[in-house]
Design a protein around this motif. Sequence first.
Motif, PDB file in Angstrom:
ATOM      1  N   ALA A   4       0.577  37.099  -0.908  1.00 28.29           N
ATOM      2  CA  ALA A   4      -0.449  36.820  -1.908  1.00 28.29           C
ATOM      3  C   ALA A   4      -0.929  38.132  -2.507  1.00 28.29           C
ATOM      4  N   SER A   5      -0.836  38.213  -3.831  1.00 27.97           N
ATOM      5  CA  SER A   5      -1.395  39.383  -4.509  1.00 27.97           C
ATOM      6  C   SER A   5      -2.736  38.981  -5.085  1.00 27.97           C
ATOM      7  N   GLY A   6      -3.693  39.846  -4.967  1.00 27.69           N
ATOM      8  CA  GLY A   6      -5.045  39.478  -5.363  1.00 27.69           C
ATOM      9  C   GLY A   6      -5.852  39.144  -4.131  1.00 27.69           C
ATOM     10  N   ARG A   7      -7.106  38.899  -4.372  1.00 23.68           N
ATOM     11  CA  ARG A   7      -8.024  38.722  -3.259  1.00 23.68           C
ATOM     12  C   ARG A   7      -7.885  37.357  -2.614  1.00 23.68           C
ATOM     13  N   THR A   8      -7.797  37.338  -1.312  1.00 21.84           N
ATOM     14  CA  THR A   8      -7.800  36.083  -0.564  1.00 21.84           C
ATOM     15  C   THR A   8      -9.055  36.082   0.294  1.00 21.84           C
ATOM     16  N   ASP A   9     -10.055  35.359  -0.145  1.00 23.19           N
ATOM     17  CA  ASP A   9     -11.317  35.304   0.571  1.00 23.19           C
ATOM     18  C   ASP A   9     -11.182  34.483   1.835  1.00 23.19           C
ATOM     19  N   ASN A  10     -12.172  34.650   2.704  1.00 26.52           N
ATOM     20  CA  ASN A  10     -12.130  33.944   3.983  1.00 26.52           C
ATOM     21  C   ASN A  10     -12.184  32.432   3.824  1.00 26.52           C
ATOM     22  N   GLY A  11     -12.651  31.964   2.683  1.00 28.64           N
ATOM     23  CA  GLY A  11     -12.722  30.524   2.486  1.00 28.64           C
ATOM     24  C   GLY A  11     -11.378  29.873   2.206  1.00 28.64           C
ATOM     25  N   TYR A  12     -10.362  30.707   1.993  1.00 26.53           N
ATOM     26  CA  TYR A  12      -9.054  30.198   1.631  1.00 26.53           C
ATOM     27  C   TYR A  12      -8.382  29.446   2.772  1.00 26.53           C
ATOM     28  N   ALA A  13      -7.495  28.539   2.351  1.00 27.20           N
ATOM     29  CA  ALA A  13      -6.493  27.990   3.240  1.00 27.20           C
ATOM     30  C   ALA A  13      -5.140  28.218   2.561  1.00 27.20           C
ATOM     31  N   MET A  14      -4.158  28.558   3.351  1.00 29.15           N
ATOM     32  CA  MET A  14      -2.820  28.805   2.804  1.00 29.15           C
ATOM     33  C   MET A  14      -1.880  27.781   3.412  1.00 29.15           C
ATOM     34  N   GLY A  15      -1.090  27.153   2.565  1.00 29.43           N
ATOM     35  CA  GLY A  15      -0.243  26.079   3.063  1.00 29.43           C
ATOM     36  C   GLY A  15       1.192  26.197   2.626  1.00 29.43           C
ATOM     37  N   TRP A  16       2.018  25.419   3.271  1.00 28.78           N
ATOM     38  CA  TRP A  16       3.421  25.255   2.896  1.00 28.78           C
ATOM     39  C   TRP A  16       3.672  23.777   2.616  1.00 28.78           C
ATOM     40  N   PHE A  17       4.356  23.538   1.529  1.00 27.65           N
ATOM     41  CA  PHE A  17       4.810  22.205   1.161  1.00 27.65           C
ATOM     42  C   PHE A  17       6.313  22.279   0.945  1.00 27.65           C
ATOM     43  N   ARG A  18       6.937  21.126   0.865  1.00 25.98           N
ATOM     44  CA  ARG A  18       8.366  21.111   0.567  1.00 25.98           C
ATOM     45  C   ARG A  18       8.695  19.903  -0.297  1.00 25.98           C
ATOM     46  N   GLN A  19       9.782  20.067  -1.036  1.00 25.33           N
ATOM     47  CA  GLN A  19      10.220  18.988  -1.915  1.00 25.33           C
ATOM     48  C   GLN A  19      11.732  18.885  -1.851  1.00 25.33           C
ATOM     49  N   ALA A  20      12.196  17.767  -1.348  1.00 26.98           N
ATOM     50  CA  ALA A  20      13.627  17.494  -1.295  1.00 26.98           C
ATOM     51  C   ALA A  20      14.044  16.820  -2.600  1.00 26.98           C
ATOM     52  N   PRO A  21      15.326  16.896  -2.938  1.00 28.73           N
ATOM     53  CA  PRO A  21      15.788  16.281  -4.191  1.00 28.73           C
ATOM     54  C   PRO A  21      15.434  14.800  -4.266  1.00 28.73           C
ATOM     55  N   GLY A  22      14.829  14.412  -5.365  1.00 30.51           N
ATOM     56  CA  GLY A  22      14.489  13.014  -5.571  1.00 30.51           C
ATOM     57  C   GLY A  22      13.286  12.524  -4.808  1.00 30.51           C
ATOM     58  N   LYS A  23      12.581  13.443  -4.150  1.00 27.94           N
ATOM     59  CA  LYS A  23      11.423  13.041  -3.350  1.00 27.94           C
ATOM     60  C   LYS A  23      10.165  13.748  -3.828  1.00 27.94           C
ATOM     61  N   GLU A  24       9.035  13.198  -3.397  1.00 25.24           N
ATOM     62  CA  GLU A  24       7.745  13.810  -3.716  1.00 25.24           C
ATOM     63  C   GLU A  24       7.562  15.082  -2.881  1.00 25.24           C
ATOM     64  N   TYR A  70     -11.059  26.920  -1.737  1.00 22.93           N
ATOM     65  CA  TYR A  70     -12.228  26.417  -1.021  1.00 22.93           C
ATOM     66  C   TYR A  70     -11.785  25.269  -0.128  1.00 22.93           C
ATOM     67  N   TYR A  71     -11.449  25.598   1.085  1.00 22.31           N
ATOM     68  CA  TYR A  71     -10.914  24.616   2.007  1.00 22.31           C
ATOM     69  C   TYR A  71     -11.816  23.401   2.095  1.00 22.31           C
ATOM     70  N   SER A  72     -11.221  22.220   1.810  1.00 19.72           N
ATOM     71  CA  SER A  72     -12.017  20.997   1.765  1.00 19.72           C
ATOM     72  C   SER A  72     -11.700  20.055   2.915  1.00 19.72           C
ATOM     73  N   GLY A  73     -10.659  20.371   3.641  1.00 20.03           N
ATOM     74  CA  GLY A  73     -10.235  19.467   4.705  1.00 20.03           C
ATOM     75  C   GLY A  73      -9.079  18.577   4.286  1.00 20.03           C
ATOM     76  N   ASN A  74      -8.859  18.451   2.980  1.00 22.65           N
ATOM     77  CA  ASN A  74      -7.741  17.633   2.495  1.00 22.65           C
ATOM     78  C   ASN A  74      -6.485  18.492   2.379  1.00 22.65           C
ATOM     79  N   TYR A  75      -6.108  19.080   3.480  1.00 24.83           N
ATOM     80  CA  TYR A  75      -5.042  20.074   3.463  1.00 24.83           C
ATOM     81  C   TYR A  75      -3.686  19.465   3.162  1.00 24.83           C
ATOM     82  N   TYR A  76      -3.541  18.163   3.294  1.00 27.76           N
ATOM     83  CA  TYR A  76      -2.255  17.501   3.094  1.00 27.76           C
ATOM     84  C   TYR A  76      -2.032  17.120   1.628  1.00 27.76           C
ATOM     85  N   ASP A  77      -3.062  17.296   0.802  1.00 24.78           N
ATOM     86  CA  ASP A  77      -3.044  16.843  -0.589  1.00 24.78           C
ATOM     87  C   ASP A  77      -2.692  18.009  -1.505  1.00 24.78           C
ATOM     88  N   THR A  78      -1.626  17.854  -2.293  1.00 30.90           N
ATOM     89  CA  THR A  78      -1.228  18.934  -3.214  1.00 30.90           C
ATOM     90  C   THR A  78      -2.348  19.276  -4.191  1.00 30.90           C
TER      91      THR A  78
END
Length: 124
Positions: A23-43, A100-108
């Motif tokens: 991450a370039s730029g400031r990442t404040d303590n309120g951040y959450a960092m996630g990984w998502f994935r997308q397979a062909p033809g899928k959400e 601003y971590y909201s708890g909905n970490y699974y939601d894009t």
Amino acid sequence: VQLQAYGGGLVQAGGSLRLSCVASGRTDNGYAMGWFRQAPGKEREFVATIRWSFGSTYYADSVKGRFTISRDKAKNTVYLQMNSLKPEDTAVYYCAADRYYSGNYYDTHSYDYWGQGTLVTVSS
């Protein structure tokens, strides 16, 4: 904040890969960092997330016990260690930042910034 993901590649089933996201730029303590994935033809689907300040981690059921998310605050980098890879893990993997971590970490829609994606291919 700009996110640069790398580390994807071709691996045989049962193998391991480690993805990195800088991450370039400031990442404040309120951040959450996630990984998502997308397979062909899928959400795009949630894989894992980590709260920047506390280090709390959350995983999708499909990767629990096989993947580990971690972060290095000094390097502004989040990692995804992927072990025991399966063909169904094949996808483009994206890192994302939630200001601003909201708890909905699974939601894009909770994430404000996205990296460009890195392709992981697992052969059987």
